[in-house]
Every structure is written in C-alpha cells, then in structure tokens.
Design an enzyme around this catalytic site. Sequence first.
Site, PDB file in Angstrom:
ATOM      1  CD  GLU A  95     111.125 -89.866 -30.408  1.00  0.00           C
ATOM      2  OE1 GLU A  95     110.387 -89.062 -31.019  1.00  0.00           O
ATOM      3  OE2 GLU A  95     112.222 -90.284 -30.849  1.00  0.00           O
ATOM      4  NE  ARG A 147     109.210 -86.488 -31.838  1.00  0.00           N
ATOM      5  CZ  ARG A 147     109.002 -86.688 -33.139  1.00  0.00           C
ATOM      6  NH1 ARG A 147     107.942 -86.187 -33.734  1.00  0.00           N
ATOM      7  NH2 ARG A 147     109.864 -87.376 -33.851  1.00  0.00           N
ATOM      8  N   GLY A 208     108.290 -87.707 -43.100  1.00  0.00           N
ATOM      9  CA  GLY A 208     108.495 -88.398 -44.379  1.00  0.00           C
ATOM     10  C   GLY A 208     109.318 -87.664 -45.406  1.00  0.00           C
ATOM     11  CB  ALA A 209     111.323 -84.518 -45.455  1.00  0.00           C
ATOM     12  CB  THR A 268     107.805 -83.320 -43.153  1.00  0.00           C
ATOM     13  OG1 THR A 268     109.208 -83.410 -42.972  1.00  0.00           O
ATOM     14  CG2 THR A 268     107.399 -84.173 -44.333  1.00  0.00           C
ATOM     15  CG  ASP A 333     117.765 -84.175 -41.847  1.00  0.00           C
ATOM     16  OD1 ASP A 333     116.620 -83.702 -41.973  1.00  0.00           O
ATOM     17  OD2 ASP A 333     118.023 -85.153 -41.131  1.00  0.00           O
ATOM     18  CE  LYS A 360     117.298 -82.778 -37.379  1.00  0.00           C
ATOM     19  NZ  LYS A 360     117.225 -83.628 -38.591  1.00  0.00           N
ATOM     20  CD1 TRP A 419     113.637 -85.986 -31.966  1.00  0.00           C
ATOM     21  CD2 TRP A 419     112.428 -85.868 -30.094  1.00  0.00           C
ATOM     22  NE1 TRP A 419     113.915 -87.106 -31.225  1.00  0.00           N
ATOM     23  CE2 TRP A 419     113.171 -87.056 -30.068  1.00  0.00           C
ATOM     24  CE3 TRP A 419     111.587 -85.583 -29.019  1.00  0.00           C
ATOM     25  CZ2 TRP A 419     113.118 -87.957 -29.012  1.00  0.00           C
ATOM     26  CZ3 TRP A 419     111.527 -86.479 -27.962  1.00  0.00           C
ATOM     27  CH2 TRP A 419     112.287 -87.656 -27.966  1.00  0.00           C
ATOM     28  CG  HIS A 632     120.799-103.179 -37.959  1.00  0.00           C
ATOM     29  ND1 HIS A 632     120.193-103.830 -36.913  1.00  0.00           N
ATOM     30  CD2 HIS A 632     119.971-103.338 -39.031  1.00  0.00           C
ATOM     31  CE1 HIS A 632     119.060-104.389 -37.342  1.00  0.00           C
ATOM     32  NE2 HIS A 632     118.899-104.090 -38.620  1.00  0.00           N
TER      33      HIS A 632
HETATM   34  O1  LIG Z   1     112.044 -84.972 -42.430  1.00  0.00           O
HETATM   35  C1  LIG Z   1     111.189 -85.606 -41.821  1.00  0.00           C
HETATM   36  O2  LIG Z   1     110.041 -85.835 -42.253  1.00  0.00           O
HETATM   37  C2  LIG Z   1     111.583 -86.140 -40.500  1.00  0.00           C
HETATM   38  C3  LIG Z   1     110.695 -86.810 -39.668  1.00  0.00           C
HETATM   39  C4  LIG Z   1     111.126 -87.254 -38.410  1.00  0.00           C
HETATM   40  C5  LIG Z   1     110.088 -87.949 -37.601  1.00  0.00           C
HETATM   41  O3  LIG Z   1     108.923 -87.943 -38.046  1.00  0.00           O
HETATM   42  O4  LIG Z   1     110.337 -88.526 -36.567  1.00  0.00           O
HETATM   43  C6  LIG Z   1     112.486 -87.006 -38.024  1.00  0.00           C
HETATM   44  C7  LIG Z   1     113.291 -86.294 -38.934  1.00  0.00           C
HETATM   45  N1  LIG Z   1     112.844 -85.895 -40.122  1.00  0.00           N
HETATM   46  C8  LIG Z   1     114.650 -85.941 -38.641  1.00  0.00           C
HETATM   47  O5  LIG Z   1     115.316 -85.302 -39.469  1.00  0.00           O
HETATM   48  C9  LIG Z   1     115.225 -86.319 -37.411  1.00  0.00           C
HETATM   49  O6  LIG Z   1     116.388 -86.001 -37.113  1.00  0.00           O
HETATM   50  C10 LIG Z   1     114.426 -87.072 -36.513  1.00  0.00           C
HETATM   51  C11 LIG Z   1     114.735 -87.629 -35.274  1.00  0.00           C
HETATM   52  C12 LIG Z   1     113.610 -88.260 -34.877  1.00  0.00           C
HETATM   53  C13 LIG Z   1     113.389 -89.027 -33.655  1.00  0.00           C
HETATM   54  O7  LIG Z   1     112.215 -89.266 -33.353  1.00  0.00           O
HETATM   55  O8  LIG Z   1     114.375 -89.409 -33.004  1.00  0.00           O
HETATM   56  N2  LIG Z   1     112.631 -88.116 -35.795  1.00  0.00           N
HETATM   57  C14 LIG Z   1     113.110 -87.395 -36.811  1.00  0.00           C
HETATM   58 CA   LIG Z   2     114.420 -85.020 -41.712  1.00  0.00          CA
END
Ligand SMILES: O=C(O)c1cc(C(=O)O)c2c(n1)C(=O)C(=O)c1cc(C(=O)O)[nH]c1-2
Ligand SMILES: [Ca+2]
Length: 709
Positions: A95, A147, A208-209, A268, A333, A360, A419, A632
């Site tokens: 990413e 990222r 981590g939420a 988060t 979310d 989102k 993101w 999966h």
């Molecule tokens: O609520 C969180 O702490 C949290 C963390 C992350 C993350 O750290 O990658 C994602 C999400 N939420 C999330 O909601 C999400 O859709 C998401 C997609 C991704 C990804 O890297 O594809 N990370 C995350």
């Molecule tokens: Ca999230």
Amino acid sequence: MALVGAGFLLLGTTLSGCSRSNEASNRAPVDTSKIAGKINGDFIVKNAATSEEWPSYGLDYSETRFSKLSQISTDNVARLGLAWTYDLGSTRGVEATPLVVDGIMYVTASWSVVHAINVRTGKQLWTFDPQVPRSAGGKGCCDVVNRGVAVYEGKVFVGAFDGRLIALDAASGAKLWEEDTRLSPDSPATITGAPRVYKGKVIIGNGGAELGLRGYITAYDASSGKKLWRWFTVPGDPSKPFENKAMEAAAKTWDPSGRYWEAGGGGTVWNSMAFDPQLNLMYIGVGNGAPWSRNRRSPKGGDNLYLGSIVALNPDTGEYVWHYQETPGDNWDYTSTQDMILADMTVDGAPRKVILHAPKNGFFFVIDRTNGKFISAKNFVPVNWASGYDKAGRPIELPGVRSATPYEIIPGPFGGHNWHSMSFNPALGLAFIPAQHVPLSLADDPKWKYRSNIPGQPMSGIGWNTGSLLGGAATKAKPFGRLIAWDPVRQKQVWSQEQVSPWNGGTLTTAGNLVFQGTADGHFVAYDARNGHKMWESPVGSGVIAAPITYQIDGKQYVSIAVGWGGVFGESQRATDRSSPGTVYTFVIGGKAPLPQFGKYEQGELLSGVPYDKKDVAPGGALYVSNCLFCHGVPGVDKGGNLPNLGYAPREAIANLEAFVFEGAMAEQGMPDFKGKLTAEDVKKLKAFIQGTADSVRGQPAASAKPKK
Ligand SMILES: O=C(O)c1cc(C(=O)O)c2c(n1)C(=O)C(=O)c1cc(C(=O)O)[nH]c1-2
Ligand SMILES: [Ca+2]
C-alpha cells in the site's frame, strides 16, 4: 508437504528473503554521505513549488499529490515505457506511496519491510526488516500492510505493524531508535499508516478500532525518539479525570451506560494527516466507533465525538483546536481517515482555505480549515444512510439505518472511498477519487459482548467488535469501482471511468494534465485529467492498490508505482488471474526495459469429497462469518485474494482443517491461533459449511465471482 497445495503456495515464505539473497549483486555505488540530510520543513515547502522530489507521503504538507512536473504530458504519455522493476519479495498487500529524495526511493512492502532503491539503476541500496512477529497478523483488521515511510534530516521513519515506530539511518538502513506506540503489550494497536514529520516531530496514529482500541495520536522527537505529546480521540474511563477540555466536551456526547471505554470506543487515526504551516495547524482524520453499532456502544445515542471527524491540533503541543464531525454517531465503520487535501479556492466569490475530503460515508466535504466550519457536502456515490447535509453541516439521516433488521447500508463498511489516496489538481480545479461500492448488509446485534466470539458477528472470533450481524438480507446494489473527477466548488462530478472491480489504487495528477492510477485488474493507467480519456496503460503483475508518484532526476521525469494486491478487500477477492510478488515499476518516456514475467494465479479445483453432516452447514456458516470470512472470502464464490479461498483448497487441507486452526500450519504466514477460541465441534461445522457451500456452487450453472461481503 501434502497440505501445501496450489492455493496455499500463494502465501509464500519469501518475504524479504528474495531481495536479501541478491544483495551483493544488486548493490550500486551511491554517495551515501549526501542522502536525505537536506529534508526538513523548509525543503518540503520549497519542493512543493517544483515537485522535483517526492519527500513526504502526499508529496507536500497539503497532501495534494499534484505534481508540477510536465515533461510527461498528454502529448507524449503514449511513449511511456518501463525503466526498471524492483522485486519487493512480498506476497501480501503493498500500500506504500514511495518517497524519492536524493536519487533514492524509500518504499515499504507488507510486514513493514523497508527497501531503499537507487532510482538511477533500480538496484537495492539496503533493506530493513523490523521482524514483526507473525502472531501480530491477527491483530490487524485489514492485511499486514504499510502505507510508507517519512524522511527527515537524514532519517527514515517507519511504523512497524506490531506498533513500533522505528527511525533508520537513511544512508545505511541502520536502526537509530525505536519506540513502542502501544499503551501496553497486550494492546491491539497496530500501525499501517505512514508517519508524517511536522516541525521536527514524527507523528503517528494506530489501527485497531475493530479490535477494541481507544484511538490516539502521538508525536515523538525526530532526533531522539522521545515522546512529546499524545492526544486521545475519544473519552476514556469516566471514573478517571479527563485528560483535557476536549475530552470533557466529548464525554457529553457518549452514554456511559454503554461502558464504551471497556471496548476502547474506537476513533483510531490509522491513515490521514495534513499540515498547514502558516496556520500552524495539523489535521487528523478520526476513525470509526468500537463496536461499530452505536446502540451497543452508546445506547442512548449521541454524536460520540470525535468519531468520524476531522480534528485540527496544534502540532507543537497536541492540543485540540477545532473539529468537524462528518458522521455523527457512527454505526457502519464510517471512518474519516481517508486522505485530506488542503486547497485554496474561491467559493461563492470569496477566497477560502479549505480541506477537501471524501470519507467512507460517500459525501464529498469542503471544510474551512481555519476554523472547521462546514462549507458544503454532496454525495459522490449513491448513499442510502442520509439524504444530504443541512446548512449547519449535519447529515439528514434516513430511518432504519441503525436497526436490528438487516439493511443493505450504502456505502458499506468498505467505504464509498477508502484509504486509496485522492489527488487534487488546482490548475483544473478537480479532485480525483478512487470511488467504489462493495455490497454488504448489516444489522445491529443486541447480543454483542466485548471480544466474544459470537457466530454471525464478523471476525468476532479474532477479537473484532462490530456489535453487528452480517448478511441476513440479499444485497441489491451492484459492486463497482469508479474513478471520479470531482469539482469541489460546484460539488459536481465532471467525468468518471468505470472499472472492472472495486478496490483500485490511489491517484496522482500532474501539470502535464494527467491522472495516473493503478487498477484492481492489474493495469497502470494514465488518463487525460480534463476529460478522463485513457491515454496510456501498461499491465503490471497483479492488482494495484497503492498510489503512484512522479519525480525528476538528471533532468528526466519518472513515474513509479508499488504493486502488490491485498488490503482488506484484496485478502479474499481478486480481479485478475495474474499473481506476482510485490514489485515497484518505474516508467520513463522511451523506457525500453522488458516487463517481468507475470505469474498465473493457480486457483485449484472446486473442493470435493470432504465428508460432512448437512445440519452443520448453517451453524458452520455463522462460525465462518465470525472467524474466517474477511480473510478467506465466501468458499467457492470468491476467487481468493492474497489469501486462499477455502472452497478451492486441496481436499486434504480442509479435511485436516485442525492443523491450520489449532496447530499453526500457517502461523508463520500470520494466520491467527484459534486454540481456546474454537472447539473441535466448531471446526467440524466449519468443514461442513466450506464443503457444503462448494457443493451448492457446483450445483449451479456457473460460480459467480461477484463480491459477497
Ligand atoms: O478502525 C481501524 O482501526 C482501522 C484500521 C485499518 C488499518 O489500520 O489498516 C483499516 C480500517 N480500520 C478500516 O476500516 C478499513 O476499511 C481498512 C482498509 C484497510 C486496508 O489497508 O485495506 N485498512 C483499514
Ligand atoms: Ca475500521
């Protein structure tokens, strides 16, 4: 080993090993004494005028991803060719936005491994593997991704997936300092985002939420690693004093009877930040609630500040300055962690300093960044949770969107935009949004308990806290991926391009009137930024999720993209039959390097012959949702992403599922340990669901590949 069939090979074990083994032959002479020492705040501001280098995540403090370089333009982009590729040696999601300074590219692969590459040759300068324990894999919600890095005064900063913030010597990759950003060793905090450095402070939030974290963001001194300040995004235990006035104010918007502090509350700061040096304000995008369902988190309702908000902080002290909440009382979310862009534009005849944001929740926001005042919001994708925003900047919520009756929420938790970075071309006045829809139905579940495995609550078996049941209603909206050119002043789409699948890469726009984007189906594409016409494309080894960059070296403009399919959607689903290790592609006008050989994704046969009891299929399905689904996918329906689809796994693997679930056969690849969480009886039901679903797919004319999550 018999168990390691075709599907499982994809998990690979080559992380960083591949580049390591080539280290000697790949080295090329570089004057390391000059590397990255000049990168500081003044440099980042000065570079924004020319965009010669790419010194920070979003290119500049405003995170525009608009390059002033124009050597590559709509006139000659058709002659873009490959300069070199570099094998990142990873098999999970990539990413990272690479940074380029002093002729060196700094880019991360999965498991937070950093690679420094000589851009003139495409050869490795050094790699740094933070050796993230693979047991940390299950702590992340969304693949073991990273990222990218920050660079400042000769140092490179990377957030390791297990929560460490690490400073490296930019010339050698040697570790200079390391700080644990978690509050305790058993905390579910991860790091997936790129750090930023503002005024000599390295700033990082955590993921981590979903796993039950109270969100916060922390600043460390760039030279010593000393912690300078920390700001929590949501209130903590009400029996303890508030940390500051902002927490006192926020607490009034939470119902203490929900005991939200036990599940952390969420919020988060896992991705976006921006900085305005003139206003001396930094901006953070705050994430979703924990658990997702507000009825569980805060039964009497409330806005639950500062979830789903943009918050302005003083970068010197970490003090709260203002906030604007995009999703009051988040329930789905709906993070506000999508990249923010700072722009100066004329709105209703008056010059405004604004933040552009497409979170989102599906609305495009224009916010006054001096004071947080709402200017406008308009949906950029179809939405069914709110009909719009009133003049005060409050959403007009539609009925039924928080109920216990299954409801197809649009956008779903994958977001109308996630993101994948947006870019903004001020010359054209257009933002380029990687928009999407991934259908999902949700229902509030009154049975939620903090960190309890409740069948039907997604991934609750590995500690997720959604308080929501998945499925239960057929989804009607079609999945899509769409590149949208959006005029923020008129709040209007100017053009769009439909894509093969959701989950396409971030965007880059340039003064050459171009937009670059990688796609889920494995192409790297250049569009005319003015009208969306496709001007050029190249196949790349797999689906692309990261954002491209451009820079100029020795008078020549280059474009680079880090490719590696994954992220939360890409763990279980795919839109290409190619499969390659994480790879950096670098293009230049007239480039003649041959494309690498692309691997073919080996899907395997539809599973057959695992004995099961039909009555176990339905309860097995609920267990599958709470333990297996987001990694999966739906057996035999999804095609597998960077993790295998179990409906196409070898028969012996599913017949011996215990070896994976309890005995750690895939522990080194990051698969969680379900010992003590699932019983032998549960595994019997899971087998029944996997084989039963494969059998019902076989009974149908053709397996549909449409995303079902
Ligand atoms: O609520 C969180 O702490 C949290 C963390 C992350 C993350 O750290 O990658 C994602 C999400 N939420 C999330 O909601 C999400 O859709 C998401 C997609 C991704 C990804 O890297 O594809 N990370 C995350
Ligand atoms: Ca999230």
